[in-house]
Design a protein around this motif. Structure first.
Motif, PDB file in Angstrom:
ATOM      1  N   UNK A   1       0.835  -1.195   0.000  1.00 25.91           N
ATOM      2  CA  UNK A   1       0.000   0.000   0.000  1.00 25.91           C
ATOM      3  C   UNK A   1       0.881   1.261   0.000  1.00 25.91           C
ATOM      4  N   UNK A   2       1.896   1.277   0.855  1.00 25.37           N
ATOM      5  CA  UNK A   2       2.787   2.432   0.921  1.00 25.37           C
ATOM      6  C   UNK A   2       3.569   2.612  -0.380  1.00 25.37           C
ATOM      7  N   UNK A   3       3.923   1.516  -1.009  1.00 23.08           N
ATOM      8  CA  UNK A   3       4.627   1.588  -2.296  1.00 23.08           C
ATOM      9  C   UNK A   3       3.729   2.210  -3.360  1.00 23.08           C
ATOM     10  N   UNK A   4       2.453   1.850  -3.357  1.00 24.64           N
ATOM     11  CA  UNK A   4       1.499   2.483  -4.302  1.00 24.64           C
ATOM     12  C   UNK A   4       1.426   3.986  -4.052  1.00 24.64           C
ATOM     13  N   UNK A   5       1.344   4.361  -2.784  1.00 24.55           N
ATOM     14  CA  UNK A   5       1.295   5.788  -2.453  1.00 24.55           C
ATOM     15  C   UNK A   5       2.594   6.493  -2.856  1.00 24.55           C
ATOM     16  N   UNK A   6       3.716   5.821  -2.699  1.00 25.16           N
ATOM     17  CA  UNK A   6       4.996   6.392  -3.111  1.00 25.16           C
ATOM     18  C   UNK A   6       5.011   6.656  -4.616  1.00 25.16           C
ATOM     19  N   UNK A   7       4.539   5.707  -5.387  1.00 24.41           N
ATOM     20  CA  UNK A   7       4.496   5.875  -6.853  1.00 24.41           C
ATOM     21  C   UNK A   7       3.590   7.050  -7.217  1.00 24.41           C
ATOM     22  N   UNK A   8       2.453   7.162  -6.539  1.00 26.06           N
ATOM     23  CA  UNK A   8       1.547   8.287  -6.791  1.00 26.06           C
ATOM     24  C   UNK A   8       2.207   9.615  -6.411  1.00 26.06           C
ATOM     25  N   UNK A   9       2.933   9.635  -5.316  1.00 29.96           N
ATOM     26  CA  UNK A   9       3.628  10.851  -4.893  1.00 29.96           C
ATOM     27  C   UNK A   9       4.720  11.227  -5.900  1.00 29.96           C
ATOM     28  N   UNK A  10       5.423  10.230  -6.431  1.00 25.86           N
ATOM     29  CA  UNK A  10       6.433  10.492  -7.462  1.00 25.86           C
ATOM     30  C   UNK A  10       5.784  11.063  -8.718  1.00 25.86           C
ATOM     31  N   UNK A  11       4.634  10.519  -9.099  1.00 23.36           N
ATOM     32  CA  UNK A  11       3.918  11.040 -10.272  1.00 23.36           C
ATOM     33  C   UNK A  11       3.492  12.489 -10.055  1.00 23.36           C
ATOM     34  N   UNK A  12       3.003  12.777  -8.859  1.00 27.89           N
ATOM     35  CA  UNK A  12       2.595  14.149  -8.552  1.00 27.89           C
ATOM     36  C   UNK A  12       3.786  15.094  -8.616  1.00 27.89           C
ATOM     37  N   UNK A  13       4.912  14.678  -8.042  1.00 31.39           N
ATOM     38  CA  UNK A  13       6.129  15.489  -8.094  1.00 31.39           C
ATOM     39  C   UNK A  13       6.524  15.757  -9.542  1.00 31.39           C
ATOM     40  N   UNK A  14       6.458  14.751 -10.379  1.00 35.15           N
ATOM     41  CA  UNK A  14       6.821  14.904 -11.794  1.00 35.15           C
ATOM     42  C   UNK A  14       5.903  15.912 -12.484  1.00 35.15           C
ATOM     43  N   UNK A  15       4.615  15.829 -12.207  1.00 37.01           N
ATOM     44  CA  UNK A  15       3.664  16.755 -12.831  1.00 37.01           C
ATOM     45  C   UNK A  15       3.919  18.198 -12.388  1.00 37.01           C
ATOM     46  N   UNK A  16       4.158  18.388 -11.111  1.00 33.31           N
ATOM     47  CA  UNK A  16       4.405  19.738 -10.598  1.00 33.31           C
ATOM     48  C   UNK A  16       5.708  20.294 -11.167  1.00 33.31           C
ATOM     49  N   UNK A  17       6.757  19.491 -11.142  1.00 33.32           N
ATOM     50  CA  UNK A  17       8.045  19.993 -11.642  1.00 33.32           C
ATOM     51  C   UNK A  17       7.979  20.257 -13.145  1.00 33.32           C
ATOM     52  N   UNK A  18       7.281  19.415 -13.907  1.00 29.95           N
ATOM     53  CA  UNK A  18       7.134  19.650 -15.350  1.00 29.95           C
ATOM     54  C   UNK A  18       6.374  20.949 -15.612  1.00 29.95           C
ATOM     55  N   UNK A  19       5.337  21.201 -14.831  1.00 31.50           N
ATOM     56  CA  UNK A  19       4.575  22.451 -14.949  1.00 31.50           C
ATOM     57  C   UNK A  19       5.474  23.649 -14.684  1.00 31.50           C
ATOM     58  N   UNK A  20       6.271  23.552 -13.625  1.00 29.63           N
ATOM     59  CA  UNK A  20       7.146  24.664 -13.266  1.00 29.63           C
ATOM     60  C   UNK A  20       8.240  24.882 -14.310  1.00 29.63           C
ATOM     61  N   UNK A  21       8.771  23.807 -14.870  1.00 32.64           N
ATOM     62  CA  UNK A  21       9.774  23.928 -15.926  1.00 32.64           C
ATOM     63  C   UNK A  21       9.147  24.605 -17.151  1.00 32.64           C
ATOM     64  N   UNK A  22       7.927  24.174 -17.488  1.00 31.16           N
ATOM     65  CA  UNK A  22       7.216  24.756 -18.638  1.00 31.16           C
ATOM     66  C   UNK A  22       7.001  26.257 -18.457  1.00 31.16           C
ATOM     67  N   UNK A  23       6.718  26.680 -17.227  1.00 27.82           N
ATOM     68  CA  UNK A  23       6.484  28.093 -16.933  1.00 27.82           C
ATOM     69  C   UNK A  23       7.791  28.884 -16.789  1.00 27.82           C
ATOM     70  N   UNK A  24       8.924  28.180 -16.724  1.00 32.83           N
ATOM     71  CA  UNK A  24      10.212  28.850 -16.547  1.00 32.83           C
ATOM     72  C   UNK A  24      10.514  29.178 -15.099  1.00 32.83           C
TER      73      UNK A  24
END
Length: 99
Positions: free
Chosen positions: A49-72
């Motif tokens: 269960x914690x591993x699933x949550x970790x993967x979801x947290x990694x996905x969220x981090x990727x989405x946020x960082x990609x958004x921020x990179x896109x915005x400069x």
């Protein structure tokens, strides 16, 4: 902050950037906490269960960082550019008019 004041001071974009950075920091913290929790899990079910949550947290981090990179707003792979951006943000904050 009042939208009119944000537009007059130029803080509207910086405010969005600050919120995004706070969210990114929280996502990093979540990834770290889940990773530590996985190593301490007492049963295979909890570990899974914690591993699933970790993967979801990694996905969220990727989405946020990609958004921020896109915005400069985030230059994780260019330290000099990130330092320049941070210094510009500091100057902007220091030069805000006092209300």
């Amino acid at each position: 902050m009042n939208p009119i004041i944000e537009n007059l001071t130029g803080m509207n974009a910086l405010s969005d950037q600050v919120v995004a950075m706070d969210l990114l920091i929280a996502a990093k913290s979540g990834v770290r906490n889940y990773a530590m929790a996985v190593t301490e899990a007492g049963t295979p079910e909890i570990k899974e269960m914690l591993t699933r949550h970790l993967v979801e947290a990694l996905d969220m981090h990727e989405q946020i960082s990609a958004y921020m990179v896109e915005k400069g707003w985030y230059h994780a792979w260019d330290t000099n550019e990130q330092i320049t951006l941070d210094l510009n943000n500091i100057d902007t904050a220091l030069n805000l008019p006092t209300l």
